[in-house]
Design an enzyme around this catalytic site. Structure first.
Site, PDB file in Angstrom:
ATOM      1  N   LYS A 275       0.752  -1.240  -0.043  1.00 47.77           N
ATOM      2  CA  LYS A 275       0.055   0.037  -0.057  1.00 47.77           C
ATOM      3  C   LYS A 275       0.974   1.415  -0.092  1.00 47.77           C
ATOM      4  O   LYS A 275       1.894   1.251   0.581  1.00 47.77           O
ATOM      5  CB  LYS A 275      -0.761   0.141   1.144  1.00 47.77           C
ATOM      6  N   ARG A 349     -10.145 -11.651   1.109  1.00 55.23           N
ATOM      7  CA  ARG A 349     -11.054 -12.724   0.625  1.00 55.23           C
ATOM      8  C   ARG A 349     -10.510 -14.012   0.609  1.00 55.23           C
ATOM      9  O   ARG A 349     -11.087 -15.175   0.552  1.00 55.23           O
ATOM     10  CB  ARG A 349     -11.467 -12.361  -0.988  1.00 55.23           C
TER      11      ARG A 349
HETATM   12  N1  BES Z   1      -8.392  -4.132   3.762  1.00 54.74           N
HETATM   13  C1  BES Z   1      -8.488  -3.623   2.389  1.00 54.74           C
HETATM   14  C2  BES Z   1      -9.649  -2.680   2.072  1.00 54.74           C
HETATM   15  C3  BES Z   1      -9.754  -1.438   2.984  1.00 54.74           C
HETATM   16  C4  BES Z   1      -9.368  -0.333   2.193  1.00 54.74           C
HETATM   17  C5  BES Z   1     -10.259  -1.402   4.358  1.00 54.74           C
HETATM   18  C6  BES Z   1      -9.552   0.823   2.619  1.00 54.74           C
HETATM   19  C7  BES Z   1     -10.450  -0.017   4.692  1.00 54.74           C
HETATM   20  C8  BES Z   1     -10.277   0.998   3.980  1.00 54.74           C
HETATM   21  C9  BES Z   1      -8.302  -4.465   1.506  1.00 54.74           C
HETATM   22  O1  BES Z   1      -7.371  -5.856   2.036  1.00 54.74           O
HETATM   23  C10 BES Z   1      -7.631  -4.361   0.379  1.00 54.74           C
HETATM   24  O2  BES Z   1      -6.562  -3.660   0.450  1.00 54.74           O
HETATM   25  N2  BES Z   1      -8.448  -4.372  -0.687  1.00 54.74           N
HETATM   26  C11 BES Z   1      -7.811  -3.859  -2.174  1.00 54.74           C
HETATM   27  C12 BES Z   1      -8.553  -4.895  -3.115  1.00 54.74           C
HETATM   28  C13 BES Z   1      -8.044  -4.757  -4.355  1.00 54.74           C
HETATM   29  C14 BES Z   1      -6.561  -4.926  -4.344  1.00 54.74           C
HETATM   30  C15 BES Z   1      -8.723  -5.633  -5.451  1.00 54.74           C
HETATM   31  C16 BES Z   1      -8.513  -2.420  -2.387  1.00 54.74           C
HETATM   32  O3  BES Z   1      -9.619  -2.259  -1.907  1.00 54.74           O
HETATM   33  O4  BES Z   1      -7.928  -1.684  -2.745  1.00 54.74           O
HETATM   34 ZN    ZN Z   2      -5.519  -5.808   1.555  1.00 58.10          ZN
END
Ligand code: BES
Ligand code: ZN
Ligand code: ZN
Length: 498
Positions: A275, A349
């Protein structure tokens, strides 16, 4: 009587020093007070006025404007109570009577529950690390500094409700408020102070004294069982993953066992698909789904709901290490389905797939609810006050919606079709863990549905609602909101009826 009960009690007399009066825009008392109040206070929603002395009435009062009573719903009543509690705390008023008479005609017992929730949630504060409770010292302006009394609690006496059954409603709401406070504490807790196993232990400890049976499954055991999603993601950290399995049998004669599956990532760096610094700010809150399940399950057990629940909570970190997943890797989820990992940040997931499969295959749950801070896409679409949901079962989802009427939480149900299924097709495995450039909420939900074996399924994506740096409502506080607890609890209450 336990400690919680002492903080809020029902009363028939009003002769206390301090009262909170809920005042509508049309309230004739505004003029009757003859203090010139009508010049400055018109009973607007959430406008409040501290009145040191009202002749012939209480010695001092807080007038809380309600706008028009006919416009008030559950959330507004909760918010008015929360705002009143915040005011009292900020003035250092530690005891007071709340006159709820105005709400009685409008909403009956349901208002009582909302008031109790508002009072207990409005004054919630996360205890700063290293903070020690100090003696309360009044600041120069009469208000006490917020830091001084994080631990001190305001005690309330509720006046204006005394019918049969009110005590039960009061105690139920108090229980749920405490469960939400527990969830907020867990979600607000820094990631380095709450590793996956510590989270498992904290949840197990919270269940002590209830009828919930807890099993904490260790990394080695999970590897042997073949939970490659959870072990692969969680194996990226020196702090091992674990699986919490919590069983509550409130109605052994009932056929259904509700599987509540909550995402418990205690820190989500994204893994090799790292991230950016900005997105990394809230990563400790990525276990809010697991925490919400724990809160709701505790509430259900304390209230002795006549339902059977098995909670399965995959708990882990998502980090970079020599053994972390890499894009292109293929893993096998518990039960045998293969998944191509194309983005290591879509880890939720993967661990939920294992947990859902385990709940269905080993724990024999008959219905599935998964809840997770799953996608940034749901936050982009709906923001902080509405969460995303999906379901493949009208009757089950109908129960969920019935429950929402009591919880006050809001969800938007996302649709899906074959065209969305296609987005998850992989050339090298049965599924891939990301969809295309669009429909991020839907593909995440559909991915999980593959592991529910066709059982009635509800999916809740609380990535937007679980955390709020600038609270929307007075009953929220900066950070964790406790989203999902009430919705899950009231779903279980609906399940009791079926
Ligand atoms: N935990 C995150 C989702 C999230 C984002 C929660 C912002 C709270 C605030 C999740 O694991 C994630 O990173 N999801 C990705 C999925 C994508 C790579 C398909 C996302 O939402 O960017
Ligand atoms: Zn994530
Ligand atoms: Zn995540």
């Amino acid at each position: 009587m336990d400690a919680k009960e002492i903080m809020i009690e029902l009363t028939r007399e009003k002769n206390q020093e301090f009262t909170v009066e809920f005042v509508s825009k049309e309230d004739p008392r505004i003029g009757e007070y003859r203090l010139g109040l009508e010049k400055v206070f018109h009973g607007e929603y959430l406008k409040c006025l501290y009145v040191p002395l009202i002749p012939g009435r209480s010695q001092a009062a807080l007038l809380m404007g309600c706008g028009e009573f006919s416009q008030l719903g559950l959330v507004e009543i909760r918010e008015l109570a929360a705002a009143a509690s915040k005011e009292m705390k900020s003035y250092g008023i530690w005891e007071g009577t709340l006159d709820l008479t105005p709400f009685v005609g409008h909403m009956g017992k349901r208002a009582l529950a909302q008031v109790v929730l508002g009072l207990r949630l409005g004054t919630y504060e996360y205890q700063k690390v290293g903070h020690e409770a100090k003696e309360d010292e009044a600041a120069g302006d009469g208000r006490e500094s917020a830091e001084d009394h994080g631990t001190k609690e305001v005690r309330y006496r509720l006046y204006g409700f005394d019918g049969a059954g009110d005590r039960e409603v009061l105690l139920e709401a108090l229980e749920l408020a405490e469960d939400i406070r527990f969830v907020r504490d867990l979600v607000n807790c820094p990631g380095n102070l709450l590793r996956p196993q510590e989270l498992g232990r904290a949840i197990a400890q919270y269940m002590e004294g209830t009828a919930v049976e807890t099993e904490l499954m260790e990394y080695e055991q999970l590897k042997k069982l073949g939970l490659e999603g959870l072990c692969g993601v969680g194996g990226s950290s020196q702090f091992s993953p674990c699986l919490a399995v919590l069983r509550y049998r409130g109605n052994p004669g009932m056929e259904e066992t509700y599987g509540l599956i909550g995402k418990g990532v205690t820190c989500d760096t994204g893994g090799y698909c790292l991230k950016g610094a900005k997105s990394m700010a809230g990563i400790k809150g990525d276990m809010a789904g697991a925490a919400a399940v724990a809160g709701a399950l505790h509430g259900a057990a304390m209230q002795k709901l006549k339902v059977n629940i098995t909670a399965v909570l995959p708990l882990c970190e998502n980090r970079i290490s020599p053994s972390s997943h890499l894009p292109g890797d293929v893993i096998t989820i518990f039960g045998g389905r293969t998944v191509e990992i194309l983005n290591t940040d879509a880890e939720g997931r993967l661990i939920l797939a294992d947990a859902v499969s385990y709940a269905v295959g080993e724990e024999k749950v008959t219905r599935v609810v998964d809840i997770a801070t799953l996608t940034g896409a749901v936050w982009q679409a709906l923001g902080y006050t509405v969460a995303g949901s999906m379901s493949d079962h009208e009757e089950f989802y109908g129960m969920f919606e019935e429950g929402l009427a009591s919880s006050g939480e809001r969800y938007l149900r996302f649709p899906y079709g074959k065209e969305h299924e296609k987005l998850l097709e992989s050339p090298v495995a049965e599924l891939k863990n990301i969809g295309g450039d669009c429909c991020g909420v839907i593909t995440a939900g559909l991915f999980i549905r593959h592991f529910a074996a066709g059982l009635p399924w509800i999916h809740l994506d609380i990535a937007g609602t679980a955390w709020n740096d600038t609270p929307t409502y007075a009953f929220e506080s900066k950070g964790a909101t406790g989203a999902g607890v009430l919705s899950l609890y009231y779903l279980m209450k609906e399940a009791e009826k079926s």
